[in-house]
Design a protein around this motif. Structure first.
Motif, mmCIF file in Angstrom:
data_model
loop_
_atom_site.group_PDB
_atom_site.id
_atom_site.type_symbol
_atom_site.label_atom_id
_atom_site.label_comp_id
_atom_site.label_asym_id
_atom_site.label_seq_id
_atom_site.Cartn_x
_atom_site.Cartn_y
_atom_site.Cartn_z
ATOM 1 N N ILE A 61 -22.698 -9.272 -29.050
ATOM 2 C CA ILE A 61 -22.531 -9.057 -27.615
ATOM 3 C C ILE A 61 -21.045 -9.059 -27.252
ATOM 4 N N GLY A 68 -19.385 -5.916 -28.549
ATOM 5 C CA GLY A 68 -19.843 -4.762 -27.786
ATOM 6 C C GLY A 68 -19.207 -4.686 -26.414
ATOM 7 N N ILE A 69 -19.060 -5.833 -25.744
ATOM 8 C CA ILE A 69 -18.420 -5.857 -24.424
ATOM 9 C C ILE A 69 -16.976 -5.383 -24.516
ATOM 10 N N ARG A 107 -16.901 -1.591 -25.273
ATOM 11 C CA ARG A 107 -17.317 -0.820 -24.098
ATOM 12 C C ARG A 107 -16.179 -0.643 -23.107
ATOM 13 N N VAL A 167 -26.774 -5.231 -32.404
ATOM 14 C CA VAL A 167 -26.450 -5.727 -31.064
ATOM 15 C C VAL A 167 -25.270 -4.954 -30.478
ATOM 16 N N TYR A 199 -26.566 -1.713 -29.266
ATOM 17 C CA TYR A 199 -27.357 -1.864 -28.041
ATOM 18 C C TYR A 199 -26.457 -2.078 -26.830
ATOM 19 N N VAL A 200 -25.436 -2.935 -26.975
ATOM 20 C CA VAL A 200 -24.544 -3.239 -25.852
ATOM 21 C C VAL A 200 -23.782 -1.988 -25.423
#
Length: 320
Positions: free
Chosen positions: A136, A139-140, A143, A216, A219-220
């Motif tokens: 997570i 990914g944050i 992004r 993950v 997905y993020v």
């Protein structure tokens, strides 16, 4: 300005989650989830006087220079923030979590937070929890067009110049790090205790961690990809379905003139993309309008355009 502040705050949040995942669930159990920090865990076993975060700096700084040169200055600015913040947070949290310098050297889970978070008998649980937090957090950061450094930078370079999907590139790099961990931790190279009690089974937890982290991250960044593509073919004009799509769903569709191959009769074909939650309503409405309609519902791997995602730019990360 608001968007920029939110983006930088998100990067800080991602770095914090990443550091927490390593300090509390990965580092104490010698799970090696690949990447720079996985390699740092292995090196900490050889040189316990140097903390995992400090080893992260040793890897990240040269790789950061590469990212600035090869990936662009915009990405470099966010990368340097994440690459410098994550190891710092990791070292600070470690010092707060362990009671003294000796405990910090050994990273003994029985001393972590006074023993209140010792998951030595629950390695699968700690592997999953740590991997989810790391995925997570990473990914944050990605992004928001940054990177936590290390294998993320290598993954971006492989994606840009070798046209390898980001998640696949990460898996390649991480596999090499796990092999390094297997030699040092698994077979006890450089550690007399591990020669007596080898920990080769930890490599299996490392592989599980790598898989969870990559899923993950995907997905993020890209979401669950639950959009559905629907084709509806009817012998009649489906006015009721048109109104339902435009007014009730507030979407649109593409009308395609078609004809039956055998009969040669004119038919109406509609092509539309909806979320998976809207499929049931669409099917019920089709049955009301034309029970004899021919309907195809399939997965839409990615959807771009008005009302959906924007088409990616050259520097965007596409892990799938």
């Amino acid at each position: 300005m608001k968007r920029t502040i939110l983006s930088w705050a998100s990067i800080l949040l991602g770095c914090t989650m990443l550091a927490v995942g390593f300090v509390f669930f990965i580092n104490p159990y010698n799970i090696v989830p690949g990447g720079v920090y996985g390699a740092s865990i292995v090196l900490h076993n050889l040189f316990p006087g140097i903390q995992v975060g400090t080893f992260g700096y040793m890897f990240d700084i040269p790789l950061f220079i590469l990212s600035v040169i090869l990936l662009g200055s915009k990405l470099g600015g966010r990368t340097i923030a994440a690459a410098l913040t994550t190891p710092l947070l990791m070292n600070l949290i470690s010092r707060l979590a362990y009671p003294d310098e000796e405990a910090l050297r050994s990273l003994d889970p029985s001393l972590l937070l006074g023993g209140s978070l010792d998951l030595s008998d629950h390695l699968m649980l700690t592997c999953i929890m740590g991997s989810v937090l790391i995925g997570i957090g990473t990914g944050i950061v990605v992004r928001n067009q940054g990177t936590t450094g290390g294998s993320d930078i290598v993954g971006m370079l492989l994606q840009k110049y070798c046209h390898i999907r980001f998640s696949n590139a990460i898996l390649l790099v991480d596999g090499a790090v796990v092999c390094f961990g297997l030699v040092v931790i698994g077979f006890g190279i450089g550690n007399a205790e591990d020669v007596i009690r080898p920990s080769w089974h930890l490599s299996f937890y490392s592989l599980i961690a790598i898989f969870i982290i990559s899923r993950v991250i995907a997905y993020v960044i890209n979401g669950s990809k639950n959009d559905k593509l629907i084709f509806v073919i009817s012998d009649s004009k489906m006015t009721g379905l048109h109104e339902y799509i435009l007014k009730d769903l507030d979407r649109t569709a593409t009308y395609i003139k078609s004809s039956g191959l055998y009969s040669g009769a004119d038919k109406e074909m509609l092509l539309l993309v909806v979320s998976y939650k809207e499929v049931a309503g669409i099917k019920l409405k089709i049955k009301q309008v034309d029970p004899r309609a021919f309907v195809i519902v399939t997965d839409a791997y990615d959807t771009f355009g008005e009302g959906w995602k924007q088409l990616p730019s050259p520097n965007d990360i596409t892990p799938e």
